[in-house]
Design a protein around this motif. Structure first.
Motif, PDB file in Angstrom:
ATOM      1  N   PRO A  58       0.820  -1.213   0.000  1.00  0.00           N
ATOM      2  CA  PRO A  58       0.000   0.000   0.000  1.00  0.00           C
ATOM      3  C   PRO A  58       0.851   1.259   0.000  1.00  0.00           C
ATOM      4  O   PRO A  58       2.041   1.234   0.312  1.00  0.00           O
ATOM      5  CB  PRO A  58      -0.811  -0.127   1.295  1.00  0.00           C
ATOM      6  N   GLY A  59       0.238   2.361  -0.370  1.00  0.00           N
ATOM      7  CA  GLY A  59       0.950   3.633  -0.391  1.00  0.00           C
ATOM      8  C   GLY A  59       1.507   3.983   0.973  1.00  0.00           C
ATOM      9  O   GLY A  59       0.828   3.869   1.982  1.00  0.00           O
ATOM     10  N   GLY A  60       2.771   4.428   0.992  1.00  0.00           N
ATOM     11  CA  GLY A  60       3.393   4.854   2.236  1.00  0.00           C
ATOM     12  C   GLY A  60       4.008   3.744   3.051  1.00  0.00           C
ATOM     13  O   GLY A  60       4.546   4.001   4.120  1.00  0.00           O
ATOM     14  N   VAL A  61       3.952   2.491   2.567  1.00  0.00           N
ATOM     15  CA  VAL A  61       4.472   1.389   3.367  1.00  0.00           C
ATOM     16  C   VAL A  61       5.994   1.328   3.337  1.00  0.00           C
ATOM     17  O   VAL A  61       6.612   0.680   4.179  1.00  0.00           O
ATOM     18  CB  VAL A  61       3.864   0.050   2.883  1.00  0.00           C
ATOM     19  N   GLY A  62       6.612   2.000   2.350  1.00  0.00           N
ATOM     20  CA  GLY A  62       8.072   2.042   2.291  1.00  0.00           C
ATOM     21  C   GLY A  62       8.676   1.211   1.167  1.00  0.00           C
ATOM     22  O   GLY A  62       9.812   0.766   1.277  1.00  0.00           O
TER      23      GLY A  62
ATOM     24  N   VAL B  20       5.518  -6.155   0.380  1.00  0.00           N
ATOM     25  CA  VAL B  20       6.188  -5.330   1.385  1.00  0.00           C
ATOM     26  C   VAL B  20       5.204  -5.092   2.532  1.00  0.00           C
ATOM     27  O   VAL B  20       4.201  -4.376   2.373  1.00  0.00           O
ATOM     28  CB  VAL B  20       6.658  -3.992   0.794  1.00  0.00           C
ATOM     29  N   ALA B  21       5.483  -5.708   3.642  1.00  0.00           N
ATOM     30  CA  ALA B  21       4.593  -5.586   4.798  1.00  0.00           C
ATOM     31  C   ALA B  21       4.879  -4.291   5.545  1.00  0.00           C
ATOM     32  O   ALA B  21       5.938  -3.678   5.372  1.00  0.00           O
ATOM     33  CB  ALA B  21       4.794  -6.780   5.728  1.00  0.00           C
ATOM     34  N   PRO B  22       3.942  -3.854   6.379  1.00  0.00           N
ATOM     35  CA  PRO B  22       4.240  -2.727   7.276  1.00  0.00           C
ATOM     36  C   PRO B  22       5.452  -3.039   8.142  1.00  0.00           C
ATOM     37  O   PRO B  22       5.866  -4.202   8.268  1.00  0.00           O
ATOM     38  CB  PRO B  22       2.963  -2.601   8.113  1.00  0.00           C
ATOM     39  N   MET B  23       6.016  -2.051   8.760  1.00  0.00           N
ATOM     40  CA  MET B  23       7.204  -2.243   9.573  1.00  0.00           C
ATOM     41  C   MET B  23       6.895  -3.116  10.778  1.00  0.00           C
ATOM     42  O   MET B  23       5.770  -3.096  11.301  1.00  0.00           O
ATOM     43  CB  MET B  23       7.766  -0.902  10.015  1.00  0.00           C
ATOM     44  N   SER B  24       7.877  -3.879  11.209  1.00  0.00           N
ATOM     45  CA  SER B  24       7.667  -4.855  12.274  1.00  0.00           C
ATOM     46  C   SER B  24       7.164  -4.171  13.534  1.00  0.00           C
ATOM     47  O   SER B  24       7.600  -3.087  13.898  1.00  0.00           O
ATOM     48  CB  SER B  24       8.964  -5.619  12.569  1.00  0.00           C
TER      49      SER B  24
ATOM     50  N   GLY C 197       1.854   0.140  11.462  1.00  0.00           N
ATOM     51  CA  GLY C 197       3.243   0.021  11.051  1.00  0.00           C
ATOM     52  C   GLY C 197       3.547   0.631   9.702  1.00  0.00           C
ATOM     53  O   GLY C 197       4.600   0.363   9.116  1.00  0.00           O
ATOM     54  N   VAL C 198       2.673   1.480   9.165  1.00  0.00           N
ATOM     55  CA  VAL C 198       2.898   2.110   7.859  1.00  0.00           C
ATOM     56  C   VAL C 198       3.967   3.190   8.008  1.00  0.00           C
ATOM     57  O   VAL C 198       3.814   4.139   8.792  1.00  0.00           O
ATOM     58  CB  VAL C 198       1.586   2.703   7.304  1.00  0.00           C
ATOM     59  N   ALA C 199       5.046   3.060   7.233  1.00  0.00           N
ATOM     60  CA  ALA C 199       6.212   3.923   7.411  1.00  0.00           C
ATOM     61  C   ALA C 199       5.869   5.398   7.229  1.00  0.00           C
ATOM     62  O   ALA C 199       6.293   6.253   8.017  1.00  0.00           O
ATOM     63  CB  ALA C 199       7.310   3.507   6.437  1.00  0.00           C
ATOM     64  N   LEU C 200       5.105   5.732   6.183  1.00  0.00           N
ATOM     65  CA  LEU C 200       4.768   7.138   5.938  1.00  0.00           C
ATOM     66  C   LEU C 200       3.968   7.705   7.108  1.00  0.00           C
ATOM     67  O   LEU C 200       4.211   8.832   7.555  1.00  0.00           O
ATOM     68  CB  LEU C 200       3.971   7.264   4.638  1.00  0.00           C
ATOM     69  N   ALA C 201       3.013   6.935   7.608  1.00  0.00           N
ATOM     70  CA  ALA C 201       2.202   7.401   8.732  1.00  0.00           C
ATOM     71  C   ALA C 201       3.073   7.632   9.962  1.00  0.00           C
ATOM     72  O   ALA C 201       2.900   8.621  10.687  1.00  0.00           O
ATOM     73  CB  ALA C 201       1.101   6.388   9.036  1.00  0.00           C
TER      74      ALA C 201
END
Length: 930
Positions: free
Chosen positions: A108-112, A227-231, A272-276
């Protein structure tokens, strides 16, 4: 320089960038290596190429740059911030690139995705001697393959050639190259990218393509890496937490390390969404963690930054706008309607809420998942879908703007009702299902409760939710939902809900709430015309104030209780249940008045007679809960009268009565209280195996899982008196942790457990542990029950173990008749027996009288009788009799007293007794002189 000079791959890259007149820092950023490493490579090049300085090295690089087939430094964007974590993902994606020629990193958008791709490409660059090229496709607005190819050609530095298309130029330039091409942000031009990549890989066997996209390219040779959200593992090793802490520290106000656990919970709420996480961390200095947490309910508003070169990353909303614009109208409709689901949902559930056919919905959900707008998981019940929270909130906004919110929410409420009805009772097989849908039930309730047209459905859902929460042992919320259901019901139904709420409050030791809710139930019943029901509720409010006085903060004034009973009697008429409730309240009043009289009343007959009448009336109703409540009062009257064994028998009768009762809040409340009463009664009668059985049932009751201090308190008393040190130590850890977690409540009922543990640590000579538990006992506070009851018993046991007979004699100097109020129920037999033994061991002249008195009191109690017999044998110096008494202790389940008896027997038996004490984990007894 001669042709034999060898320059490594990395040195070639550094040389090319020196030729571009980049600084060491710029070279390090471009190649993802440290400045010190760059300096090392520059020094090596100066030595190998035999040039005097950096200027000469740059001139050499520009003159000797090979044409049409040289190793080229990676043409990659220079990151402006550090790359955090993703160790596992980097390794996995790198391995996929080594094995496959076309890999698409999807998410998804912003996940990195882009940052991960850049980090991986920097590591992989050495494997591609002809270059690594990065192409950002965001500016491309045309799906045509030639447009995509033209963008790639520009990135490669290729110009137009007469008679040849840009796609052909790219293929010709890369035909014999071993290179890596990164195509970033492919989702909006997937068709053109797919056609271009297919031609490229067919014509250029040495080229590998890494694409990033919110949707896979859907080509047969594609390998997809999600690409999963951050751990979101524990705060100590969470990539999400590390990212937040790093970006927040950049503001000049680094978060305190102690906040990591709170940050972990916050990042979990952001999925865990990197952009968020980065956008939230940027507001750390102005909002703080509490302000950020408050903004979670409106993440789209909170997660907005300042101007960015890339508008899609300016805010989470902008990123979602980009994805939303790529959807077809039908898929936009589906996304906004399934956004009402708080957690995972299946195709059938979505079809009901969306109001469409399953097949159509299934196809749409698959497309949304392909666009990384839904997360797909496989479960035992089938495929489940879930929207990340920011996407869900975005969908809800779209739902409101489309004017579909009310209709979709209404269908969601009806779906929740059907799900709740299917669950009805949370058993082992349904527990996980309830946990999965509970947040949906809560969200549906939150919306429907304030809408008059939804009142009926909201009431039904609140009742279902309250029942399910109680079965799931979430008692506090269950009570609240019962009260909510009452507020949404007519008076007749409201009374029933309020009675359930009162019982749930009782399970939580909240007596004042229980009283308030019983009174409210009486008012609701009275308004509905059910005067008999109102009478039951009023009488129950008074009876509970007597039965569960330890659960109340406010002591019910006698005149208030009397007024309740009088009003209940007037409303009861001839209704059997109402009359039984009134009789129970009257019995409680008589017993309480006798116990609190100054001086205490000596005659227990009136209290017992009232309690027996209450039992008889309750039995006629056929209601086991009403009969159990009456038996509880009868057992209290019997104990006060000193009839220990009758009290124990009544307590056992109560347990038998409740064994088959359905697990309603009221029945559960009765059972928990009955188990505690049965344990106490068994201890008072010297039935240690029975006491342990009831205490274990109490400790293992699922309702008490979160309140281990309540659950284990009586089991600790049993094990302390039995001398089972290992079991006691295990349960004491649970007790103390739960007690501290609950805020260290100063509940008098916990005193015996704490005193028992302190006594065992005294016997172990663990002074630090004893002091810790005595501090807990001081926090609970001294009471007459401690001074003359359990405190005297446990203190005397420890004193006699240490050989302090004179101190024990003084501790038990009051006669049982003087302290009868504090030593009845559990402690009377123990106190009288130990008092006699202390007199014998201290050589008191009245030891014989104490033995006679004690034997009269304890007859029938196997443990207390054995203690008195042992004292008698010690007085008579009858060693053989002591050995027989040791066997009696073993038979009664009292290991400590058995070992102590052998030590007291002296001679060879003392050694075996001492060994038994050591096996229990206790310190040696003080020597005994015959």
């Amino acid at each position: 320089m001669t042709a034999t000079v060898e320059i490594s791959a990395r040195e070639t890259e550094v040389l090319a960038l020196v030729g571009e007149h980049l600084s060491n820092a710029e070279i390090g950023a471009r190649l993802f290596i440290s400045v010190r490493t760059v300096e090392s490579h520059v020094s090596s090049l100066l030595r190998k190429l035999e040039v005097p300085d950096r200027r000469a090295l740059a001139q050499y690089a520009s003159k000797s740059a090979p044409v049409g087939g040289s190793r080229t430094a990676p043409v990659l964007p220079t990151p402006l911030t550090s790359f955090i974590g993703r160790t596992r993902e980097r390794a996995e994606l790198l391995a996929m690139l080594e094995q496959h020629r076309q890999v698409t990193a999807v998410g998804p958008g912003g996940v990195g995705k882009t940052r991960l791709a850049l980090a991986v490409v920097a590591e992989a660059a050495g494997a591609y001697p002809d270059g690594v090229w990065f192409v950002d496709l965001v500016p491309v607005t045309n799906q045509d393959m030639c447009v995509v190819a033209g963008t790639v050609a520009l990135a490669l530095g290729l110009g137009e050639q007469p008679g040849r298309g840009m796609d052909e130029s790219v293929l010709a330039a890369l035909a014999d190259r071993r290179a890596l091409l990164v195509l970033d942000n492919c989702e909006h031009v997937r068709d053109g990218v797919a056609l271009f990549v297919e031609r490229l890989l067919a014509a250029c066997p040495g080229v590998t393509v890494l694409a990033t996209s919110r949707a896979r390219l859907m080509v047969p040779f594609e390998r997809v890496y999600a690409v999963a959200p951050m751990s979101l593992a524990g705060a100590g090793d969470s990539d999400a937490v590390a990212l937040f802490m790093d970006r927040a520290a950049a503001s000049g106000w680094p978060p305190n390390h102690a906040l990591r656990d709170h940050v972990a919970v916050f990042c979990e709420r952001l999925d865990g969404v990197a952009l968020a996480i980065e956008l939230a961390a940027a507001r750390w200095t102005t909002l703080g963690l509490d302000g950020l947490e408050a903004g979670l309910s409106d993440q789209l508003r909170m997660l907005a930054g300042g101007s960015r070169a890339e508008d899609r990353h300016r805010s989470v909303r902008a990123a979602l706008d980009w994805s939303h614009a790529l959807l077809e109208p039908d898929d936009r409709l589906l996304l906004r309607r399934v956004s009402v689901f708080m957690k995972s949902f299946g195709i059938g559930a979505a079809a009901q809420v969306v109001e469409s056919e399953k097949g159509v919905v299934a196809d749409g959900l698959a497309r949304l998942a392909e666009q990384s707008l839904l997360v797909v998981t496989a479960s035992a019940s089938g495929t489940e879908y879930r929207a990340l929270e920011t996407i869900r909130q975005y969908g809800m906004e779209q739902l409101d703007e489309a004017g579909e919110l009310v209709d979709t929410r209404s269908r969601h409420v009806r779906w929740c009702l059907a799900e709740a009805a299917n669950l009805t009772e949370v058993g082992e097989g349904k527990r996980a299902r309830f946990d999965a849908v509970a947040d949906d039930f809560r969200a549906a309730m939150s919306w429907a409760a304030d809408r008059p047209e939804q009142r009926t459905d909201a009431h039904r859902l609140a009742r279902h939710l309250a029942d399910l929460l109680f079965s799931r042992n979430l008692i506090g919320e269950s009570q609240m939902r019962y009260e909510q259901a009452a507020a949404l019901a007519d008076d007749a139904a409201a009374a029933s809900m309020l009675r359930h709420a009162a019982a749930a409050a009782g399970c939580q030791m909240r007596g004042d709430d229980m009283y308030r809710l019983n009174r409210a139930a009486a008012d609701a019943a009275h308004r509905s015309g059910d005067t008999a029901g109102a009478a039951r509720d009023l009488a129950t409010a008074a009876a509970n104030a007597y039965r569960f006085s330890s659960k109340f903060v406010r002591t019910l004034p006698p005149e208030e209780a009397s007024a309740l009973i009088t009003e209940a009697r007037q409303l009861a008429g001839r209704d059997p249940a109402a009359l039984a409730a009134v009789a129970l309240a009257e019995a409680g009043r008589v017993l309480t008045e006798a116990l609190t009289a100054q001086p205490p009343a000596a005659d227990a007959v009136p209290a017992i007679a009232c309690a027996e009448r209450a039992v008889e009336l309750a039995r006629r109703t056929g209601d086991p809960l009403a009969e159990s409540a009456a038996l509880d009062t009868l057992a209290g009257a019997q104990s006060w009268a000193g009839d220990t064994f009758a009290a124990a028998a009544t307590a056992r009768q109560r347990i038998t009565l409740l064994e088959s009762a359905s697990p309603t809040p009221a029945a559960t409340h009765e059972l928990i209280e009955a188990l505690g009463e049965a344990t106490e009664a068994a201890l008072g009668a010297g039935d240690l195996p029975g006491a342990r059985r009831w205490a274990r049932q109490l400790a293992e009751h699922p309702l008490l899982a979160e309140v281990g201090h309540r659950a284990t308190s009586w089991l600790l008393v049993v094990e302390a008196l039995a001398g089972n040190v290992g079991e006691m130590l295990t349960h004491s850890v649970r007790f103390l942790e739960a007690w501290q977690r609950a805020g260290s409540p100063a509940k008098e009922i916990l005193g015996p457990a704490v005193a028992g543990v302190a006594m065992i640590h005294d016997l172990r000579e663990d002074h630090a542990a004893r002091n810790e538990w005595e501090a807990v006992l001081r926090r609970i506070g001294a009471s007459p029950w401690h001074t003359h009851g359990y405190g005297a018993v446990f203190d005397t046991l420890a004193m006699l173990h240490r050989g302090q007979a004179e101190e024990a004699l003084h501790r038990t100097s009051p006669e049982p008749g003087e302290v009868w109020r504090w030593v009845t129920w559990i402690w009377l037999h123990w106190y009288a027996a130990l008092r006699a033994e202390a007199a014998v061991l201290a050589g008191s002249p009245d030891a014989g009288d104490r033995l006679i008195e004690a034997r009269t009191i304890v007859t029938g109690n196997p443990v207390a009788v054995a203690i008195v017999d042992r004292a008698d044998a010690l007085l008579a110096r009858d060693r053989q009799r002591l050995l027989a008494i040791a066997d009696a202790f073993d038979a009664a389940g009292c290991r400590y007293q058995s070992a102590r008896t052998r030590v007291l027997a002296g001679g060879d038996h003392a050694a075996s007794g001492a060994a038994a004490l050591a096996d229990l984990g206790l310190a040696p007894m003080a020597p005994v002189v015959w």
